[in-house]
Design an enzyme around this catalytic site. Sequence first.
Site, PDB file in Angstrom:
ATOM      1  N   LYS A  27      34.208   3.990  21.061  1.00 42.90           N
ATOM      2  CA  LYS A  27      34.232   3.868  22.536  1.00 42.90           C
ATOM      3  C   LYS A  27      35.602   4.304  23.085  1.00 42.90           C
ATOM      4  CE  LYS A  27      33.275  -0.577  22.422  1.00 42.90           C
ATOM      5  NZ  LYS A  27      33.263  -0.800  20.952  1.00 42.90           N
ATOM      6  N   ARG A 102      29.943  -8.007  27.562  1.00 45.61           N
ATOM      7  CA  ARG A 102      29.682  -8.220  26.136  1.00 45.61           C
ATOM      8  C   ARG A 102      28.697  -9.359  25.905  1.00 45.61           C
ATOM      9  NH1 ARG A 102      34.686  -5.865  23.808  1.00 45.61           N
ATOM     10  NH2 ARG A 102      34.622  -6.105  21.574  1.00 45.61           N
ATOM     11  N   ARG A 141      41.710   2.101  10.600  1.00 46.78           N
ATOM     12  CA  ARG A 141      42.198   2.513  11.923  1.00 46.78           C
ATOM     13  C   ARG A 141      43.678   2.152  12.048  1.00 46.78           C
ATOM     14  NH1 ARG A 141      39.518   0.382  17.386  1.00 46.78           N
ATOM     15  NH2 ARG A 141      39.790  -1.633  16.378  1.00 46.78           N
ATOM     16  N   ARG A 169      45.798  -3.173  13.826  1.00 48.76           N
ATOM     17  CA  ARG A 169      45.459  -4.331  14.659  1.00 48.76           C
ATOM     18  C   ARG A 169      45.142  -5.528  13.765  1.00 48.76           C
ATOM     19  NH1 ARG A 169      41.134  -2.439  19.211  1.00 48.76           N
ATOM     20  NH2 ARG A 169      40.173  -4.385  18.550  1.00 48.76           N
ATOM     21  N   ARG A 180      33.402  -9.760  13.549  1.00 48.02           N
ATOM     22  CA  ARG A 180      33.204  -9.070  14.832  1.00 48.02           C
ATOM     23  C   ARG A 180      31.818  -8.401  14.862  1.00 48.02           C
ATOM     24  NH1 ARG A 180      38.235  -5.314  14.823  1.00 48.02           N
ATOM     25  NH2 ARG A 180      37.345  -4.396  16.689  1.00 48.02           N
TER      26      ARG A 180
HETATM   27  P1  AP5 Z   1      37.651   3.460  18.314  1.00 49.96           P
HETATM   28  O1  AP5 Z   1      37.417   4.564  19.284  1.00 49.96           O
HETATM   29  O2  AP5 Z   1      38.981   2.807  18.296  1.00 49.96           O
HETATM   30  O3  AP5 Z   1      36.456   2.389  18.398  1.00 49.96           O
HETATM   31  P2  AP5 Z   1      36.043   1.368  19.533  1.00 49.96           P
HETATM   32  O4  AP5 Z   1      34.570   1.471  19.708  1.00 49.96           O
HETATM   33  O5  AP5 Z   1      36.903   1.537  20.753  1.00 49.96           O
HETATM   34  O6  AP5 Z   1      36.373   0.022  18.760  1.00 49.96           O
HETATM   35  P3  AP5 Z   1      37.183  -1.295  19.142  1.00 49.96           P
HETATM   36  O7  AP5 Z   1      37.506  -1.981  17.839  1.00 49.96           O
HETATM   37  O8  AP5 Z   1      38.363  -0.988  19.988  1.00 49.96           O
HETATM   38  O9  AP5 Z   1      36.118  -2.073  19.875  1.00 49.96           O
HETATM   39  P4  AP5 Z   1      35.957  -3.572  20.017  1.00 49.96           P
HETATM   40  O10 AP5 Z   1      34.871  -3.555  20.984  1.00 49.96           O
HETATM   41  O11 AP5 Z   1      35.744  -4.400  18.842  1.00 49.96           O
HETATM   42  O12 AP5 Z   1      37.437  -4.039  20.415  1.00 49.96           O
HETATM   43  P5  AP5 Z   1      38.055  -4.500  21.801  1.00 49.96           P
HETATM   44  O13 AP5 Z   1      39.451  -4.036  21.818  1.00 49.96           O
HETATM   45  O14 AP5 Z   1      37.160  -4.159  22.933  1.00 49.96           O
HETATM   46  O15 AP5 Z   1      37.345   4.059  16.843  1.00 49.96           O
HETATM   47  C1  AP5 Z   1      37.473   3.230  15.705  1.00 49.96           C
HETATM   48  C2  AP5 Z   1      38.059   4.054  14.536  1.00 49.96           C
HETATM   49  O16 AP5 Z   1      37.117   5.056  14.139  1.00 49.96           O
HETATM   50  C3  AP5 Z   1      39.359   4.798  14.869  1.00 49.96           C
HETATM   51  O17 AP5 Z   1      40.150   4.792  13.736  1.00 49.96           O
HETATM   52  C4  AP5 Z   1      38.882   6.219  15.200  1.00 49.96           C
HETATM   53  O18 AP5 Z   1      39.878   7.189  14.947  1.00 49.96           O
HETATM   54  C5  AP5 Z   1      37.685   6.366  14.261  1.00 49.96           C
HETATM   55  N1  AP5 Z   1      36.620   7.200  14.795  1.00 49.96           N
HETATM   56  C6  AP5 Z   1      36.177   7.295  16.081  1.00 49.96           C
HETATM   57  N2  AP5 Z   1      35.130   8.150  16.163  1.00 49.96           N
HETATM   58  C7  AP5 Z   1      34.900   8.565  14.885  1.00 49.96           C
HETATM   59  C8  AP5 Z   1      33.938   9.459  14.295  1.00 49.96           C
HETATM   60  N3  AP5 Z   1      33.014  10.070  15.046  1.00 49.96           N
HETATM   61  N4  AP5 Z   1      33.971   9.651  12.975  1.00 49.96           N
HETATM   62  C9  AP5 Z   1      34.917   9.027  12.190  1.00 49.96           C
HETATM   63  N5  AP5 Z   1      35.863   8.195  12.680  1.00 49.96           N
HETATM   64  C10 AP5 Z   1      35.833   7.968  14.012  1.00 49.96           C
HETATM   65  O19 AP5 Z   1      37.989  -6.098  21.664  1.00 49.96           O
HETATM   66  C11 AP5 Z   1      38.851  -6.817  20.801  1.00 49.96           C
HETATM   67  C12 AP5 Z   1      38.652  -8.313  21.016  1.00 49.96           C
HETATM   68  O20 AP5 Z   1      38.976  -8.676  22.367  1.00 49.96           O
HETATM   69  C13 AP5 Z   1      37.212  -8.821  20.814  1.00 49.96           C
HETATM   70  O21 AP5 Z   1      36.921  -9.093  19.454  1.00 49.96           O
HETATM   71  C14 AP5 Z   1      37.234 -10.102  21.671  1.00 49.96           C
HETATM   72  O22 AP5 Z   1      37.887 -11.163  21.014  1.00 49.96           O
HETATM   73  C15 AP5 Z   1      38.106  -9.697  22.863  1.00 49.96           C
HETATM   74  N6  AP5 Z   1      37.302  -9.160  23.976  1.00 49.96           N
HETATM   75  C16 AP5 Z   1      37.393  -7.878  24.508  1.00 49.96           C
HETATM   76  N7  AP5 Z   1      36.521  -7.734  25.516  1.00 49.96           N
HETATM   77  C17 AP5 Z   1      35.856  -8.920  25.633  1.00 49.96           C
HETATM   78  C18 AP5 Z   1      34.809  -9.364  26.486  1.00 49.96           C
HETATM   79  N8  AP5 Z   1      34.254  -8.557  27.422  1.00 49.96           N
HETATM   80  N9  AP5 Z   1      34.356 -10.631  26.332  1.00 49.96           N
HETATM   81  C19 AP5 Z   1      34.896 -11.457  25.412  1.00 49.96           C
HETATM   82  N10 AP5 Z   1      35.890 -11.091  24.565  1.00 49.96           N
HETATM   83  C20 AP5 Z   1      36.365  -9.835  24.665  1.00 49.96           C
END
Ligand code: AP5
Length: 226
Positions: A27, A102, A141, A169, A180
């Site tokens: 994403k 979410r 990552r 991270r 997760r």
């Molecule tokens: P990346 O693009 O970083 O993936 P992403 O989908 O953005 O993953 P996140 O881990 O950031 O999502 P998340 O939803 O768990 O975390 P968030 O920060 O929102 O890609 C991942 C990796 O793959 C990278 O290394 C990239 O280079 C590689 N890659 C990408 N595309 C690829 C491809 N096609 N092929 C191969 N490799 C590829 O949330 C973190 C925490 O915050 C949550 O756990 C929760 O505690 C809290 N939180 C956030 N939002 C909320 C909410 N709305 N409600 C409650 N808690 C929340």
Amino acid sequence: MIVNVVEYTIRELTMKIIFLGPPGAGKGTQSEFICRDYGVVQLSTGDILRANRKAGTELGRKAQEYMDKGELVPDSLIIDMIKEELKKPELANGYILDGFPRTVAQAEALDKLLTEMSDKLDTTLVLEVDNEELIKRLTARRVDRKTGKSYHLIFNPPPEGADVDLYQRDDDKEETVRNRLKVYEAQTFPLIEYYSAKNMAERVNGLGKIDEIYGEIKKILDKYKK
Ligand code: AP5
């Protein structure tokens, strides 16, 4: 009268989308291209929470224990936070909600908020990737401290000689990643049905090359370009 016409035109040019998908689906990676090409702003609740933790705010302190375990931060904290974010003028030209909503409660709160603002979303992009691949992506990552950009040690390394300061991270350790993914399955996956029922879910295969996946996303988003 002229003011009204201008306001109407600006509103019509905007694109407002939700980016849904499991942790590590790409994403954040894809949002960067969407922002570049469609002039929208990425609103990542994960990034906002991490910035609050770094700044030592009360929200950051409250969120920490949940994030470190890979659990969701309570809905009430997230909804209050989003209410403030959506008022920001830089979002006037459109936005991509990355990581929000979410839970069904967050989605319902968003619907209510948008109705109060006389606004609406265009669609939801659903990025689909299997768990085995997600674990490989997340555990290797690395994020650049300076730009916040995500890389992958094997699949998406920084360009040779790039001036980056990479870190892992805390929630990208394998045990936390597995939790997760469970949390996603139980609490976020049902949102696909929620938006499908409103005819607002566009599914994208998130497996493959980053630029090819973006090509598929572009085909979808071009339908919503005004
Ligand atoms: P990346 O693009 O970083 O993936 P992403 O989908 O953005 O993953 P996140 O881990 O950031 O999502 P998340 O939803 O768990 O975390 P968030 O920060 O929102 O890609 C991942 C990796 O793959 C990278 O290394 C990239 O280079 C590689 N890659 C990408 N595309 C690829 C491809 N096609 N092929 C191969 N490799 C590829 O949330 C973190 C925490 O915050 C949550 O756990 C929760 O505690 C809290 N939180 C956030 N939002 C909320 C909410 N709305 N409600 C409650 N808690 C929340």
